[in-house]
Scaffold this motif. Structure first.
Motif, PDB file in Angstrom:
ATOM      1  N   SER A 191       0.818  -1.217   0.000  1.00  0.00           N
ATOM      2  CA  SER A 191       0.000   0.000   0.000  1.00  0.00           C
ATOM      3  C   SER A 191       0.849   1.263   0.000  1.00  0.00           C
TER       4      SER A 191
ATOM      5  N   ARG B 160       0.743   4.229  -2.800  1.00  0.00           N
ATOM      6  CA  ARG B 160       0.422   5.620  -2.468  1.00  0.00           C
ATOM      7  C   ARG B 160       1.530   6.559  -2.932  1.00  0.00           C
TER       8      ARG B 160
ATOM      9  N   SER C 104      -3.434   9.744  -0.975  1.00  0.00           N
ATOM     10  CA  SER C 104      -3.521   9.543   0.474  1.00  0.00           C
ATOM     11  C   SER C 104      -4.007   8.125   0.775  1.00  0.00           C
ATOM     12  N   PRO C 105      -3.831   7.692   2.019  1.00  0.00           N
ATOM     13  CA  PRO C 105      -4.356   6.370   2.401  1.00  0.00           C
ATOM     14  C   PRO C 105      -5.861   6.256   2.183  1.00  0.00           C
ATOM     15  N   GLY C 106      -6.604   7.348   2.439  1.00  0.00           N
ATOM     16  CA  GLY C 106      -8.051   7.329   2.236  1.00  0.00           C
ATOM     17  C   GLY C 106      -8.444   7.142   0.779  1.00  0.00           C
ATOM     18  N   THR C 107      -7.695   7.786  -0.109  1.00  0.00           N
ATOM     19  CA  THR C 107      -7.972   7.636  -1.542  1.00  0.00           C
ATOM     20  C   THR C 107      -7.722   6.208  -1.979  1.00  0.00           C
TER      21      THR C 107
ATOM     22  N   GLN D  44      -7.905   3.589  -0.108  1.00  0.00           N
ATOM     23  CA  GLN D  44      -8.989   2.797   0.473  1.00  0.00           C
ATOM     24  C   GLN D  44     -10.246   2.907  -0.381  1.00  0.00           C
ATOM     25  N   ASN D  45     -10.566   4.112  -0.855  1.00  0.00           N
ATOM     26  CA  ASN D  45     -11.743   4.296  -1.720  1.00  0.00           C
ATOM     27  C   ASN D  45     -11.587   3.514  -3.022  1.00  0.00           C
TER      28      ASN D  45
ATOM     29  N   ARG E 214     -10.004   0.750  -3.385  1.00  0.00           N
ATOM     30  CA  ARG E 214     -10.247  -0.656  -3.030  1.00  0.00           C
ATOM     31  C   ARG E 214     -11.733  -0.910  -2.840  1.00  0.00           C
TER      32      ARG E 214
ATOM     33  N   ASN F 210     -14.392   0.700  -3.852  1.00  0.00           N
ATOM     34  CA  ASN F 210     -15.186   0.845  -5.069  1.00  0.00           C
ATOM     35  C   ASN F 210     -14.830  -0.176  -6.146  1.00  0.00           C
TER      36      ASN F 210
END
Length: 90
Positions: A42, A46, A52-55, A57-58, A60, A62
């Motif tokens: 990961s 990134r 970012s980590p949140g992006t 995650q999104n 993944r 979606n």
């Protein structure tokens, strides 16, 4: 019984030959790795994509970027990342 005496020179020559053989093995394995699927963690994804980590995650959640989870670590195929970046379907 025959006794062979090793000198420092003999050991240095052996070391040099051994290092050369290891380098050859590593360079040939690098070529074979490039022909196979390469996986990134990961943090590497990134950094590569500057996200970012949140992006990540999104992506993944979606289903935009497939991943494999091994022992709590997420791995992403470099081929999938390239396809996503090019706008192609995964």
């Amino acid at each position: 019984m025959q006794v062979n005496i090793l000198t420092k020179e003999d050991l240095n020559q052996f070391k040099t030959e051994l290092i050369q053989e290891i380098k050859q093995l590593l360079s040939s394995s690098d070529n074979s790795v490039s022909n196979k699927s390469h996986w990134l963690r990961s943090a590497e994804v990134r950094k590569l994509m500057s996200i970012s980590p949140g992006t990540l995650q999104n992506l993944r959640i979606n289903g935009v970027l497939p991943y494999r989870k091994v022992g709590g670590i997420m791995f992403y195929a470099i081929e999938d990342i390239q396809k996503m970046m090019e706008g192609g379907k995964l």
